[in-house]
Design a protein around this motif. Structure first.
Motif, mmCIF file in Angstrom:
data_model
loop_
_atom_site.group_PDB
_atom_site.id
_atom_site.type_symbol
_atom_site.label_atom_id
_atom_site.label_comp_id
_atom_site.label_asym_id
_atom_site.label_seq_id
_atom_site.Cartn_x
_atom_site.Cartn_y
_atom_site.Cartn_z
ATOM 1 N N THR A 182 6.955 -7.893 10.572
ATOM 2 C CA THR A 182 6.875 -9.309 10.184
ATOM 3 C C THR A 182 7.617 -9.484 8.869
ATOM 4 N N PRO A 183 8.682 -10.287 8.863
ATOM 5 C CA PRO A 183 9.452 -10.446 7.618
ATOM 6 C C PRO A 183 8.630 -11.149 6.540
ATOM 7 N N ALA A 184 8.989 -10.884 5.302
ATOM 8 C CA ALA A 184 8.364 -11.595 4.183
ATOM 9 C C ALA A 184 8.838 -13.047 4.162
ATOM 10 N N LYS A 185 8.192 -13.852 3.326
ATOM 11 C CA LYS A 185 8.483 -15.283 3.315
ATOM 12 C C LYS A 185 9.944 -15.567 3.001
ATOM 13 N N PRO A 232 3.964 12.217 12.863
ATOM 14 C CA PRO A 232 4.143 12.252 11.398
ATOM 15 C C PRO A 232 5.403 11.515 10.937
ATOM 16 N N ARG A 233 6.486 11.629 11.705
ATOM 17 C CA ARG A 233 7.715 10.926 11.328
ATOM 18 C C ARG A 233 7.550 9.412 11.481
ATOM 19 N N VAL A 234 6.749 9.030 12.474
ATOM 20 C CA VAL A 234 6.464 7.594 12.640
ATOM 21 C C VAL A 234 5.729 7.062 11.420
ATOM 22 N N GLN A 235 4.749 7.831 10.932
ATOM 23 C CA GLN A 235 3.983 7.408 9.762
ATOM 24 C C GLN A 235 4.863 7.340 8.520
ATOM 25 N N VAL A 236 5.785 8.293 8.396
ATOM 26 C CA VAL A 236 6.717 8.273 7.264
ATOM 27 C C VAL A 236 7.600 7.021 7.328
ATOM 28 N N LEU A 237 8.056 6.712 8.539
ATOM 29 C CA LEU A 237 8.902 5.532 8.709
ATOM 30 C C LEU A 237 8.121 4.245 8.387
ATOM 31 N N ILE A 238 6.857 4.198 8.803
ATOM 32 C CA ILE A 238 6.027 3.022 8.506
ATOM 33 C C ILE A 238 5.858 2.860 7.002
ATOM 34 N N ASN A 239 5.578 3.958 6.312
ATOM 35 C CA ASN A 239 5.427 3.890 4.854
ATOM 36 C C ASN A 239 6.722 3.452 4.171
ATOM 37 N N LYS A 240 7.839 3.934 4.703
ATOM 38 C CA LYS A 240 9.131 3.575 4.124
ATOM 39 C C LYS A 240 9.425 2.081 4.308
ATOM 40 N N LEU A 241 9.143 1.570 5.529
ATOM 41 C CA LEU A 241 9.400 0.155 5.804
ATOM 42 C C LEU A 241 8.452 -0.745 5.015
ATOM 43 N N SER A 242 7.247 -0.292 4.774
ATOM 44 C CA SER A 242 6.283 -1.095 4.018
ATOM 45 C C SER A 242 6.714 -1.315 2.580
ATOM 46 N N MET A 243 7.623 -0.464 2.091
ATOM 47 C CA MET A 243 8.114 -0.599 0.718
ATOM 48 C C MET A 243 9.261 -1.597 0.616
ATOM 49 N N TYR A 244 9.772 -2.089 1.765
ATOM 50 C CA TYR A 244 10.848 -3.079 1.731
ATOM 51 C C TYR A 244 10.320 -4.388 1.122
ATOM 52 N N ASP A 245 11.100 -4.993 0.264
ATOM 53 C CA ASP A 245 10.690 -6.265 -0.339
ATOM 54 C C ASP A 245 10.684 -7.409 0.669
ATOM 55 N N ASP A 282 6.836 -8.039 5.282
ATOM 56 C CA ASP A 282 5.460 -8.365 4.916
ATOM 57 C C ASP A 282 4.465 -7.363 5.505
ATOM 58 N N SER A 283 4.632 -7.012 6.774
ATOM 59 C CA SER A 283 3.709 -6.067 7.416
ATOM 60 C C SER A 283 4.419 -5.350 8.558
ATOM 61 N N VAL A 284 3.866 -4.189 8.899
ATOM 62 C CA VAL A 284 4.408 -3.372 9.992
ATOM 63 C C VAL A 284 3.254 -2.994 10.904
ATOM 64 N N THR A 285 3.386 -3.297 12.180
ATOM 65 C CA THR A 285 2.357 -2.973 13.183
ATOM 66 C C THR A 285 2.903 -1.925 14.139
ATOM 67 N N TYR A 286 2.131 -0.857 14.323
ATOM 68 C CA TYR A 286 2.571 0.259 15.179
ATOM 69 C C TYR A 286 1.949 0.138 16.561
#
Length: 329
Positions: A154-157, A99-112, A115-119
């Motif tokens: 994967t960083p954004a452009k 569950p903490r991994v999923q929370v961290l993924i959601n948090k990182l996905s909000m970074y401007d 671009d994407s996060v692969t677990y």
């Protein structure tokens, strides 16, 4: 009465002085320039061997900077591809729950700037390591899985460069559940530093080669002036101006530059085509599709124009130095 009639006949038969219009004078000057341009070109080939050798030397001297430019341009393309393809690996702490991994993924996905996060779970990481290492049987004897879970970011452009990656890494290191952040940007910085050094070296070599072009053309024009000294003296005796006499020599220098630049373009094109197969074989080993970028039309036109201008300037220097000294005895 008869005398007046004869006088009128003489006046009517004598040539009349007509006033030439402005456009007529301009047209005459243009025709004169074109005649001297084409006559100077034919003058080159009165000594074909010497002319050909001079043009080839100029072509080789001019081709080296253009080849370096093409190599640098393609090296910059390759480094840009490597830079933009960089990914950031986040090694998570071993005791982190799903569950903490999923929370961290959601948090990182909000970074401007992400671009994407692969677990990659601990089990997936172990299976991939078994396939890649070939030690699957030995790893089966382990009591527990030693590998942590990994998030591949994967960083954004806007963050797909060295500076952007560094800022993103600094932000990710502040996350509590991340144990280690790995991104291979150091070698990219070293590559860019090497490319910067190569640019400085190429600029220095290009300046030396362009100076050699000036010296070659200037010396060639000087020899032409000395060989035609008797003709120049005769022309000055009959009233020819210095500008009229020096014009063909200026055009000869421009022709040398133009032909030398054309030879340089041909040598550059041939050399890059010759390297094409070797580069494709090398890139094939890394499973990368890469096509060498040749000189564009604008770059080719600029190179030939610069060569022509250098020839003109070199001949101008030589003419001003030697032609004005020649006076009829």
């Amino acid at each position: 009465m008869a005398n007046q009639t004869d006088y009128k006949k003489v006046l009517s038969s004598s040539p009349r002085i007509t006033k030439v219009s402005f456009f007529g004078r301009v047209g005459a000057v243009i025709r004169q320039h074109f005649q001297q341009i084409f006559s100077s070109f034919t003058e080159l080939w009165k000594t074909p061997f010497a002319t050909l050798m001079t043009i080839l030397v100029l072509g080789v001297a001019l081709s080296l900077p253009s080849v370096f430019h093409v190599l640098y341009k393609n090296a910059e393309r390759v480094s840009a591809q490597w830079d933009s393809a960089s990914e950031i690996s986040l090694f998570l702490k071993k005791d982190i729950s799903e569950p903490r991994v999923q929370v961290l993924i959601n948090k990182l996905s909000m970074y401007d700037d992400i671009d994407s996060v692969t677990y990659i779970s601990r089990h997936q990481a172990l299976e991939e390591f078994k396939e890649m290492s070939g030690f699957s049987k030995a790893l089966n004897y382990l009591d527990e899985n030693p590998l942590p879970a990994v998030l591949v970011v994967t960083p954004a452009k806007q963050a797909m460069n060295t500076a952007g990656s560094k800022l993103l890494v600094a932000k990710l290191k502040r996350e509590q559940d991340i144990d280690l952040v790995r991104v291979d940007v150091d070698w990219i910085e070293k590559l860019q530093a090497i490319l910067s050094l190569v640019v400085d070296i190429v600029i220095g070599i290009a300046i030396l080669l362009l100076l050699s072009v000036l010296l070659i053309v200037s010396n060639t024009i000087r020899l032409n002036i000395l060989n035609q000294r008797p003709e120049i003296e005769v022309m000055k005796l009959v009233g020819a101006t210095n500008s009229f006499i020096q014009r063909p020599f200026l055009y000869v220098g421009a022709w040398y530059g133009l032909l030398g630049g054309t030879i340089a373009w041909f040598l550059t094109f041939s050399l890059v085509q010759w390297l094409q197969s070797g580069v494709m074989d090398l890139m094939g080993l890394y499973q990368v599709q890469f096509q060498i970028s040749l000189m564009s039309f604008a770059e080719s036109a600029i190179m030939i124009a610069v060569a022509t201008f250098l020839g003109f300037i070199a001949s101008y220097i030589s003419v001003k130095q030697y032609l004005v000294r020649i006076e009829p005895k």
